[in-house]
Write a protein that holds these residues in place. Structure first.
Motif, PDB file in Angstrom:
ATOM      1  N   ILE A 188     -51.725 -24.317  16.595  1.00 53.45           N
ATOM      2  CA  ILE A 188     -53.071 -24.165  16.019  1.00 53.45           C
ATOM      3  C   ILE A 188     -53.890 -23.201  16.877  1.00 53.45           C
ATOM      4  O   ILE A 188     -54.642 -22.371  16.358  1.00 53.45           O
ATOM      5  N   MET A 189     -53.754 -23.308  18.199  1.00 52.37           N
ATOM      6  CA  MET A 189     -54.445 -22.370  19.096  1.00 52.37           C
ATOM      7  C   MET A 189     -53.964 -20.946  18.830  1.00 52.37           C
ATOM      8  O   MET A 189     -54.775 -20.007  18.732  1.00 52.37           O
ATOM      9  N   ALA A 190     -52.654 -20.769  18.726  1.00 55.45           N
ATOM     10  CA  ALA A 190     -52.103 -19.432  18.474  1.00 55.45           C
ATOM     11  C   ALA A 190     -52.602 -18.887  17.143  1.00 55.45           C
ATOM     12  O   ALA A 190     -52.959 -17.701  17.036  1.00 55.45           O
ATOM     13  N   ILE A 191     -52.634 -19.738  16.134  1.00 57.14           N
ATOM     14  CA  ILE A 191     -53.093 -19.328  14.802  1.00 57.14           C
ATOM     15  C   ILE A 191     -54.559 -18.925  14.843  1.00 57.14           C
ATOM     16  O   ILE A 191     -54.958 -17.882  14.308  1.00 57.14           O
ATOM     17  N   LEU A 192     -55.399 -19.749  15.478  1.00 60.03           N
ATOM     18  CA  LEU A 192     -56.827 -19.452  15.563  1.00 60.03           C
ATOM     19  C   LEU A 192     -57.049 -18.094  16.231  1.00 60.03           C
ATOM     20  O   LEU A 192     -57.929 -17.336  15.841  1.00 60.03           O
ATOM     21  N   CYS A 193     -56.225 -17.795  17.240  1.00 59.15           N
ATOM     22  CA  CYS A 193     -56.423 -16.562  17.994  1.00 59.15           C
ATOM     23  C   CYS A 193     -55.837 -15.329  17.315  1.00 59.15           C
ATOM     24  O   CYS A 193     -56.145 -14.208  17.709  1.00 59.15           O
ATOM     25  N   LEU A 194     -54.992 -15.522  16.309  1.00 64.70           N
ATOM     26  CA  LEU A 194     -54.427 -14.379  15.596  1.00 64.70           C
ATOM     27  C   LEU A 194     -55.002 -14.207  14.195  1.00 64.70           C
ATOM     28  O   LEU A 194     -54.836 -13.148  13.579  1.00 64.70           O
ATOM     29  N   ALA A 195     -55.682 -15.236  13.685  1.00 70.33           N
ATOM     30  CA  ALA A 195     -56.254 -15.159  12.336  1.00 70.33           C
ATOM     31  C   ALA A 195     -57.348 -14.093  12.276  1.00 70.33           C
ATOM     32  O   ALA A 195     -58.122 -13.923  13.223  1.00 70.33           O
ATOM     33  N   GLU A 196     -57.423 -13.384  11.151  1.00 71.04           N
ATOM     34  CA  GLU A 196     -58.408 -12.319  11.001  1.00 71.04           C
ATOM     35  C   GLU A 196     -59.503 -12.666   9.998  1.00 71.04           C
ATOM     36  O   GLU A 196     -60.407 -11.863   9.761  1.00 71.04           O
ATOM     37  N   SER A 197     -59.430 -13.856   9.418  1.00 70.71           N
ATOM     38  CA  SER A 197     -60.459 -14.344   8.498  1.00 70.71           C
ATOM     39  C   SER A 197     -60.196 -15.824   8.271  1.00 70.71           C
ATOM     40  O   SER A 197     -59.164 -16.357   8.692  1.00 70.71           O
ATOM     41  N   PHE A 198     -61.112 -16.489   7.579  1.00 74.29           N
ATOM     42  CA  PHE A 198     -60.905 -17.909   7.308  1.00 74.29           C
ATOM     43  C   PHE A 198     -59.765 -18.106   6.321  1.00 74.29           C
ATOM     44  O   PHE A 198     -58.973 -19.041   6.439  1.00 74.29           O
ATOM     45  N   SER A 199     -59.645 -17.207   5.358  1.00 77.03           N
ATOM     46  CA  SER A 199     -58.538 -17.322   4.410  1.00 77.03           C
ATOM     47  C   SER A 199     -57.198 -17.066   5.100  1.00 77.03           C
ATOM     48  O   SER A 199     -56.190 -17.711   4.781  1.00 77.03           O
ATOM     49  N   ASP A 200     -57.189 -16.141   6.052  1.00 68.75           N
ATOM     50  CA  ASP A 200     -55.971 -15.885   6.827  1.00 68.75           C
ATOM     51  C   ASP A 200     -55.626 -17.097   7.681  1.00 68.75           C
ATOM     52  O   ASP A 200     -54.445 -17.458   7.830  1.00 68.75           O
ATOM     53  N   LEU A 201     -56.644 -17.751   8.232  1.00 67.08           N
ATOM     54  CA  LEU A 201     -56.428 -18.981   8.999  1.00 67.08           C
ATOM     55  C   LEU A 201     -55.731 -20.023   8.139  1.00 67.08           C
ATOM     56  O   LEU A 201     -54.726 -20.631   8.555  1.00 67.08           O
ATOM     57  N   LYS A 202     -56.218 -20.244   6.918  1.00 66.69           N
ATOM     58  CA  LYS A 202     -55.630 -21.252   6.034  1.00 66.69           C
ATOM     59  C   LYS A 202     -54.202 -20.875   5.627  1.00 66.69           C
ATOM     60  O   LYS A 202     -53.321 -21.738   5.542  1.00 66.69           O
ATOM     61  N   ARG A 203     -53.971 -19.598   5.402  1.00 70.29           N
ATOM     62  CA  ARG A 203     -52.611 -19.164   5.057  1.00 70.29           C
ATOM     63  C   ARG A 203     -51.639 -19.470   6.191  1.00 70.29           C
ATOM     64  O   ARG A 203     -50.541 -19.994   5.961  1.00 70.29           O
ATOM     65  N   ARG A 204     -52.074 -19.173   7.410  1.00 72.96           N
ATOM     66  CA  ARG A 204     -51.217 -19.407   8.572  1.00 72.96           C
ATOM     67  C   ARG A 204     -51.009 -20.906   8.805  1.00 72.96           C
ATOM     68  O   ARG A 204     -49.900 -21.332   9.164  1.00 72.96           O
ATOM     69  N   LEU A 205     -52.057 -21.706   8.607  1.00 73.20           N
ATOM     70  CA  LEU A 205     -51.905 -23.160   8.749  1.00 73.20           C
ATOM     71  C   LEU A 205     -50.865 -23.689   7.768  1.00 73.20           C
ATOM     72  O   LEU A 205     -50.043 -24.553   8.097  1.00 73.20           O
ATOM     73  N   GLY A 206     -50.894 -23.182   6.547  1.00 74.43           N
ATOM     74  CA  GLY A 206     -49.936 -23.624   5.540  1.00 74.43           C
ATOM     75  C   GLY A 206     -48.508 -23.271   5.877  1.00 74.43           C
ATOM     76  O   GLY A 206     -47.566 -23.949   5.450  1.00 74.43           O
ATOM     77  N   ASN A 207     -48.311 -22.212   6.685  1.00 69.06           N
ATOM     78  CA  ASN A 207     -46.973 -21.746   7.036  1.00 69.06           C
ATOM     79  C   ASN A 207     -46.372 -22.472   8.243  1.00 69.06           C
ATOM     80  O   ASN A 207     -45.261 -22.132   8.668  1.00 69.06           O
ATOM     81  N   ILE A 208     -47.085 -23.436   8.788  1.00 62.21           N
ATOM     82  CA  ILE A 208     -46.548 -24.181   9.934  1.00 62.21           C
ATOM     83  C   ILE A 208     -45.304 -24.957   9.516  1.00 62.21           C
ATOM     84  O   ILE A 208     -45.331 -25.737   8.560  1.00 62.21           O
ATOM     85  N   TYR A 209     -44.224 -24.740  10.237  1.00 63.26           N
ATOM     86  CA  TYR A 209     -42.958 -25.446   9.969  1.00 63.26           C
ATOM     87  C   TYR A 209     -42.978 -26.798  10.674  1.00 63.26           C
ATOM     88  O   TYR A 209     -43.344 -26.893  11.848  1.00 63.26           O
ATOM     89  N   ILE A 210     -42.582 -27.830   9.947  1.00 66.88           N
ATOM     90  CA  ILE A 210     -42.613 -29.196  10.469  1.00 66.88           C
ATOM     91  C   ILE A 210     -41.217 -29.727  10.775  1.00 66.88           C
ATOM     92  O   ILE A 210     -40.962 -30.321  11.816  1.00 66.88           O
TER      93      ILE A 210
END
Length: 558
Positions: free
Chosen positions: A204-226
């Motif tokens: 989540i830290m890595a995603i927050l620091c690489l996201a370029e918008s709020f929509s990009d943040l949500k896209r990256r969150l959705g791509n987290i592999y579990i």
């Protein structure tokens, strides 16, 4: 030169209201979200992607450090002060400190002496709550995973043996590295192995620091592999419908934080991934804010250039389309003595012989920066024990590499002591000779990318993979993640994966022990040696020297 000995310089600082600091960047009070009198959140609307000309981007990195660090943050802040003194509108854009190092071995990360960001105590402790929000979003996903595994009516069939997502906590606590959850009966969940990482290592830290918008943040969150379902199909955070709730928790954390330096110049602090176990740089959004608001944006990347700078270039810059205009490599006489064989109690003992033996480490880091096509200067972060003879050796070494070395006195003198460094940085940034190029192409195989970093940046002769790593590598390729950049997990104490190999080791192989991957953030994580993603406290943690009195005055935090 007199060095300040008062550790409470920041407590005596004459701070300006954050609204006054913002005015220096052309930001109106209406655009600020104040967190008290001296801190504020900045809206993402202030980022001007099409601004022309954009500000200059300067990266501060370092040689391989001693365990206490060599003062990159101090130099970054001092350089910002110096740039403002010579008439450039400059802003420091830095990472937020983690409580793990604050209470562990390194102490705070707000700079030092007369080159600090303030309010220092707030920044080093809970600040504006960004780390807490990241921690909660991470652990919400953990809770949703275990709840889904236990559910009899809502389960999507996650195989608990395959879950790779870990919980996080912003503290050094080795006892939580490998645990079992779900004990105590069926009401408490399904028993399985789990573990904790430190919050800066959270995806989540890595995603927050690489996201370029709020929509990009949500896209990256959705791509987290579990992990996987029992039928072998992969499971992502989006499959658990967790993205919306996680994004809610990050709605304020995604906004960069505005504070000030001791000389009342603006500073943006946002995000805090470690460079040894993550990408080691502040957020893309904070950097782009700096470039939109100032002539010069001074940022730093964690540990030595083999870690933070390489990841800054190959992960952050390539992802966000950034191109640095100049690099500052921080070196200290004491670190060169260390690489020349000095023990900890000898770091402050002058020795031209030991400095000479340590200089190959500096030479390698200069060569590494030059590989990326960016102009650099060496900042000798001054310490009281430095001698003119030792400094002269460093200057001669750098001159042989075609690079200037300039003594930085930001700790003792603030901006007055860094004007020469600032002028050198401006000369490099404006001469047009920097032509940034990444080290590898993302289309290259994972093995080729790892080999490229190992041989060109570390100086290794080759790469060895454990049987576990080989098996995990096949799985990564099967999932289609082999075109992602790599984020190496390695000791910061050596150019190699063996912390005992000092200066510039040669004829060594690195060993990839295992792999992790961050599909949401967008990189594969080769883990070298025995590096841990949850550090432990030292035998005498810095926390033991900290206290607060009845008037709220904090001591021991620096």
């Amino acid at each position: 030169m007199d060095f300040p000995t008062d550790l409470n310089i920041a407590q005596r600082a004459s701070m300006q209201p954050i609204t006054e600091v913002a005015k220096k960047l052309g930001i109106s009070p209406e655009d600020l979200e104040p967190y008290g009198k001296y801190k504020a959140k900045l809206p993402l609307s202030l980022i001007k992607e099409t601004s022309s000309p954009r500000g200059k981007l300067v990266l501060v990195t370092a040689i391989t450090p001693t365990p206490a660090g060599e003062g990159k943050t101090t130099v970054s802040i001092g350089l910002t002060e110096g740039l403002n003194k010579i008439g450039k509108r400059a802003i420091a854009v830095l990472r937020e400190p983690s409580l793990g190092p604050v209470f562990g071995i390194k102490g705070g990360a707000a700079g030092g002496g007369y080159s600090q960001v303030v309010p220092m105590e707030d920044i080093n402790l809970h600040f504006t709550g960004d780390f807490a929000a990241i921690e909660k979003a991470n652990n919400l996903l953990s809770a949703v995973i275990d709840n889904n595994i236990q559910s009899k009516t809502h389960s999507i069939g996650i195989d608990p043996r395959t879950v790779v997502w870990k919980r996080v906590m912003d503290m050094n606590d080795r006892a939580l590295r490998h645990i079992v959850v779900g004990l105590g009966g069926t009401a408490n969940g399904v028993p399985r192995e789990d573990g904790f990482n430190i919050t800066p290592a959270s995806e989540i830290m890595a995603i927050l620091c690489l996201a370029e918008s709020f929509s990009d943040l949500k896209r990256r969150l959705g791509n987290i592999y579990i992990g996987k379902k029992f039928d072998g199909t992969p499971v992502f955070a989006r499959d658990l419908k967790a993205v919306g709730a996680m994004a809610l928790l990050l709605k304020d954390a995604i906004k960069p934080n505005l504070v000030q330096t001791l000389e009342n110049n603006p500073a943006i602090i946002h995000g805090g991934p470690f460079a040894s176990i993550a990408q080691g740089t502040n957020s893309v959004l904070a950097t782009k804010l700096g470039l939109s608001l100032a002539d010069y944006t001074v940022t730093e990347a964690g540990f030595g250039a083999d870690l933070g700078a390489e990841k800054f270039f190959d992960i952050k810059c390539t992802s966000a389309g950034l191109a640095p205009d100049a690099v500052v490599i921080v070196a200290t006489v004491r670190a060169l003595r260390h690489h020349g064989g000095a023990k900890k109690d000898e770091y402050n003992t002058p020795s031209t012989e030991r400095v000479a033996l340590g200089l190959p480490n500096l030479e390698k880091h200069i060569e590494n920066i030059q590989l990326f096509g960016v102009e650099c200067v060496v900042a000798i972060n001054a310490f009281p024990s430095d001698t003119p003879e030792e400094v002269a050796l460093i200057e001669q070494c750098c001159a042989a590499k075609g690079v200037r070395a300039i003594v930085s006195r930001g700790f003792a003198e603030g901006g007055k002591g860094t004007q020469a460094l600032a002028e050198a940085v401006v000369a490099l940034a404006e001469n047009g000779k920097s032509h940034f190029r990444p080290l590898y192409r993302n289309e290259d195989s994972i093995e080729d990318k790892i080999s490229c970093i190992a041989t060109k940046i570390y100086g290794a002769s080759g790469v060895v993979y454990s049987s576990k790593a080989q098996k995990e590598l096949k799985e990564i390729k099967k999932l289609g993640f082999d075109t992602l950049p790599v984020c190496m997990v390695k000791t910061p104490k050596s150019l190699s994966d063996d912390e005992k190999k000092l200066s510039r080791p040669r004829q060594f192989e690195i060993t990839v022990r295992e792999f992790e991957f961050a599909s949401g953030a967008g990189f594969v994580i080769p883990i070298l040696g025995d590096t841990m993603r949850m550090p432990g406290l030292p035998s005498v943690p810095a926390a033991e020297a900290m206290d607060i009195d009845d008037n709220g005055v904090i001591t021991g935090l620096s």
